[in-house]
Scaffold this motif. Structure first.
Motif, PDB file in Angstrom:
ATOM      1  N   ARG A 102       0.821  -1.210   0.000  1.00 20.11           N
ATOM      2  CA  ARG A 102       0.000   0.000   0.000  1.00 20.11           C
ATOM      3  C   ARG A 102       0.857   1.262   0.000  1.00 20.11           C
ATOM      4  O   ARG A 102       0.515   2.246  -0.652  1.00 20.11           O
ATOM      5  CB  ARG A 102      -0.915   0.002   1.229  1.00 20.11           C
ATOM      6  N   LYS A 103       1.931   1.244   0.714  1.00 20.49           N
ATOM      7  CA  LYS A 103       2.781   2.434   0.792  1.00 20.49           C
ATOM      8  C   LYS A 103       3.360   2.783  -0.583  1.00 20.49           C
ATOM      9  O   LYS A 103       3.364   3.940  -1.000  1.00 20.49           O
ATOM     10  CB  LYS A 103       3.907   2.217   1.799  1.00 20.49           C
ATOM     11  N   ALA A 104       3.824   1.753  -1.288  1.00 19.23           N
ATOM     12  CA  ALA A 104       4.378   2.001  -2.614  1.00 19.23           C
ATOM     13  C   ALA A 104       3.300   2.490  -3.577  1.00 19.23           C
ATOM     14  O   ALA A 104       3.535   3.392  -4.400  1.00 19.23           O
ATOM     15  CB  ALA A 104       5.032   0.725  -3.154  1.00 19.23           C
ATOM     16  N   ALA A 105       2.093   1.913  -3.472  1.00 17.77           N
ATOM     17  CA  ALA A 105       1.008   2.336  -4.343  1.00 17.77           C
ATOM     18  C   ALA A 105       0.614   3.783  -4.063  1.00 17.77           C
ATOM     19  O   ALA A 105       0.382   4.568  -4.991  1.00 17.77           O
ATOM     20  CB  ALA A 105      -0.195   1.416  -4.158  1.00 17.77           C
ATOM     21  N   LYS A 106       0.541   4.160  -2.793  1.00 15.46           N
ATOM     22  CA  LYS A 106       0.209   5.545  -2.451  1.00 15.46           C
ATOM     23  C   LYS A 106       1.295   6.506  -2.908  1.00 15.46           C
ATOM     24  O   LYS A 106       1.006   7.627  -3.367  1.00 15.46           O
ATOM     25  CB  LYS A 106      -0.019   5.669  -0.946  1.00 15.46           C
ATOM     26  N   ALA A 107       2.535   6.079  -2.783  1.00 14.99           N
ATOM     27  CA  ALA A 107       3.633   6.940  -3.228  1.00 14.99           C
ATOM     28  C   ALA A 107       3.577   7.151  -4.740  1.00 14.99           C
ATOM     29  O   ALA A 107       3.767   8.274  -5.233  1.00 14.99           O
ATOM     30  CB  ALA A 107       4.970   6.320  -2.825  1.00 14.99           C
ATOM     31  N   GLU A 108       3.292   6.094  -5.484  1.00 16.10           N
ATOM     32  CA  GLU A 108       3.170   6.229  -6.932  1.00 16.10           C
ATOM     33  C   GLU A 108       1.992   7.129  -7.304  1.00 16.10           C
ATOM     34  O   GLU A 108       2.082   7.944  -8.230  1.00 16.10           O
ATOM     35  CB  GLU A 108       2.994   4.845  -7.568  1.00 16.10           C
ATOM     36  N   GLU A 109       0.884   6.991  -6.587  1.00 21.51           N
ATOM     37  CA  GLU A 109      -0.282   7.826  -6.868  1.00 21.51           C
ATOM     38  C   GLU A 109       0.004   9.295  -6.584  1.00 21.51           C
ATOM     39  O   GLU A 109      -0.384  10.177  -7.354  1.00 21.51           O
ATOM     40  CB  GLU A 109      -1.465   7.341  -6.022  1.00 21.51           C
ATOM     41  N   ARG A 110       0.679   9.565  -5.472  1.00 24.48           N
ATOM     42  CA  ARG A 110       1.030  10.950  -5.158  1.00 24.48           C
ATOM     43  C   ARG A 110       1.989  11.533  -6.191  1.00 24.48           C
ATOM     44  O   ARG A 110       1.860  12.704  -6.586  1.00 24.48           O
ATOM     45  CB  ARG A 110       1.647  11.021  -3.760  1.00 24.48           C
ATOM     46  N   GLU A 111       2.942  10.732  -6.644  1.00 23.87           N
ATOM     47  CA  GLU A 111       3.889  11.208  -7.637  1.00 23.87           C
ATOM     48  C   GLU A 111       3.189  11.502  -8.972  1.00 23.87           C
ATOM     49  O   GLU A 111       3.467  12.521  -9.631  1.00 23.87           O
ATOM     50  CB  GLU A 111       4.980  10.163  -7.850  1.00 23.87           C
ATOM     51  N   ALA A 112       2.261  10.628  -9.352  1.00 19.16           N
ATOM     52  CA  ALA A 112       1.520  10.859 -10.604  1.00 19.16           C
ATOM     53  C   ALA A 112       0.654  12.106 -10.499  1.00 19.16           C
ATOM     54  O   ALA A 112       0.564  12.897 -11.451  1.00 19.16           O
ATOM     55  CB  ALA A 112       0.658   9.639 -10.929  1.00 19.16           C
ATOM     56  N   ALA A 113       0.017  12.315  -9.326  1.00 20.41           N
ATOM     57  CA  ALA A 113      -0.809  13.514  -9.148  1.00 20.41           C
ATOM     58  C   ALA A 113       0.044  14.779  -9.163  1.00 20.41           C
ATOM     59  O   ALA A 113      -0.356  15.810  -9.717  1.00 20.41           O
ATOM     60  CB  ALA A 113      -1.580  13.407  -7.835  1.00 20.41           C
ATOM     61  N   ARG A 114       1.232  14.702  -8.565  1.00 19.15           N
ATOM     62  CA  ARG A 114       2.115  15.870  -8.547  1.00 19.15           C
ATOM     63  C   ARG A 114       2.582  16.219  -9.973  1.00 19.15           C
ATOM     64  O   ARG A 114       2.594  17.398 -10.362  1.00 19.15           O
ATOM     65  CB  ARG A 114       3.330  15.594  -7.659  1.00 19.15           C
ATOM     66  N   GLU A 115       2.936  15.212 -10.749  1.00 25.18           N
ATOM     67  CA  GLU A 115       3.346  15.459 -12.129  1.00 25.18           C
ATOM     68  C   GLU A 115       2.193  16.037 -12.957  1.00 25.18           C
ATOM     69  O   GLU A 115       2.405  16.921 -13.790  1.00 25.18           O
ATOM     70  CB  GLU A 115       3.857  14.163 -12.760  1.00 25.18           C
ATOM     71  N   ARG A 116       0.988  15.537 -12.702  1.00 27.91           N
ATOM     72  CA  ARG A 116      -0.168  16.061 -13.433  1.00 27.91           C
ATOM     73  C   ARG A 116      -0.429  17.526 -13.077  1.00 27.91           C
ATOM     74  O   ARG A 116      -0.733  18.347 -13.956  1.00 27.91           O
ATOM     75  CB  ARG A 116      -1.403  15.219 -13.111  1.00 27.91           C
ATOM     76  N   ARG A 117      -0.304  17.868 -11.805  1.00 29.21           N
ATOM     77  CA  ARG A 117      -0.496  19.264 -11.404  1.00 29.21           C
ATOM     78  C   ARG A 117       0.578  20.163 -11.999  1.00 29.21           C
ATOM     79  O   ARG A 117       0.296  21.289 -12.437  1.00 29.21           O
ATOM     80  CB  ARG A 117      -0.477  19.378  -9.870  1.00 29.21           C
ATOM     81  N   LEU A 118       1.815  19.679 -12.028  1.00 33.98           N
ATOM     82  CA  LEU A 118       2.887  20.488 -12.619  1.00 33.98           C
ATOM     83  C   LEU A 118       2.649  20.727 -14.107  1.00 33.98           C
ATOM     84  O   LEU A 118       2.885  21.828 -14.621  1.00 33.98           O
ATOM     85  CB  LEU A 118       4.241  19.798 -12.395  1.00 33.98           C
TER      86      LEU A 118
END
Length: 235
Positions: free
Chosen positions: A92-108
């Protein structure tokens, strides 16, 4: 010449002529039979080869015949098991980290697109040629909304400290609001005609989109203006 000799010669001649004619007929008949046999054999062989070719061709192009797949058809349970995915990932931790990274890239990417006007990464409400045309049209003209907030703020502050002129300041605010609505109506009237002339129809929500943009001060508009004042879009 005596009669018996003549009769004998005649018979010999007749027998000779019959014998010759008979041999010719016999040889001619046997030759024709062999030729006919050869022709019939050749025709039968050609018919067999054509039938074999037609049967093989019909098997190759027959749409009713399904070729073998080389593997057994999976059952319904096997297909459902292949499509089934776990609702909760193992890590779960890795999945959440990947999701946060994808959301951050999308916002940028969206923020960058808001500054540059890149259509690929703009939000859905700002995408499309009509939305771009509306933005360019509003940014190219002088709008009352460009100075409305500043003037109203100055009038409001002045009315707080200068009590005798408060009534006049209030009246001035109403005049500015009236000028804003009249200017917005004239802007939309002209913009609507140009949208119909260029695109043939008006996208849903275009009026509210234009009104919200014209209310905003030019430096605070998002996406950022991509044209200077006076650079109206072409029809």
């Amino acid at each position: 010449m005596s009669l018996p000799y003549a009769a004998h010669a005649t018979c010999a001649i007749v027998r000779y002529s019959k014998g010759v004619i008979g041999r010719k007929k016999k040889s001619t008949g046997s030759g024709s039979v062999r030729a006919e046999d050869l022709d019939l054999a050749q025709v039968e062989q050609e018919n067999k080869s054509s039938e074999a070719a037609s049967s093989s061709g019909s098997k190759a192009i027959d749409p009713k015949v399904t070729p073998p797949k080389g593997r057994p058809t999976p059952s319904r349970k096997q297909q459902e098991a292949a499509r089934r995915q776990p609702l909760v990932p193992a890590d779960r931790k890795a999945a959440k980290a990947e999701e946060r990274e994808a959301a951050r890239e999308r916002r940028l990417r969206e923020q960058q697109a808001m500054r540059t006007g890149d259509e690929r990464y703009l939000p859905l409400r700002d995408k499309g040629p009509q939305r771009r045309y509306i933005r360019d049209f509003i940014d190219a003209r002088f709008n009352v909304g460009d100075v409305l907030i500043f003037i109203m703020l100055a009038v409001f502050i002045a009315g707080m400290f200068i009590e005798p002129l408060r009534v006049w300041f209030t009246l001035m605010m109403w005049v500015l609001l009236g000028a804003f609505f009249i200017d917005s109506w004239l802007m939309w009237r002209k913009l609507k005609a140009q949208l119909i002339a260029k695109f043939g129809e008006i996208q849903t929500g275009s009026g509210m989109y234009a009104f919200n943009r014209v209310m905003m001060v030019r430096p605070l508009r998002m996406p950022k203006p991509q044209v200077k004042r006076g650079e109206f879009p072409r029809l």
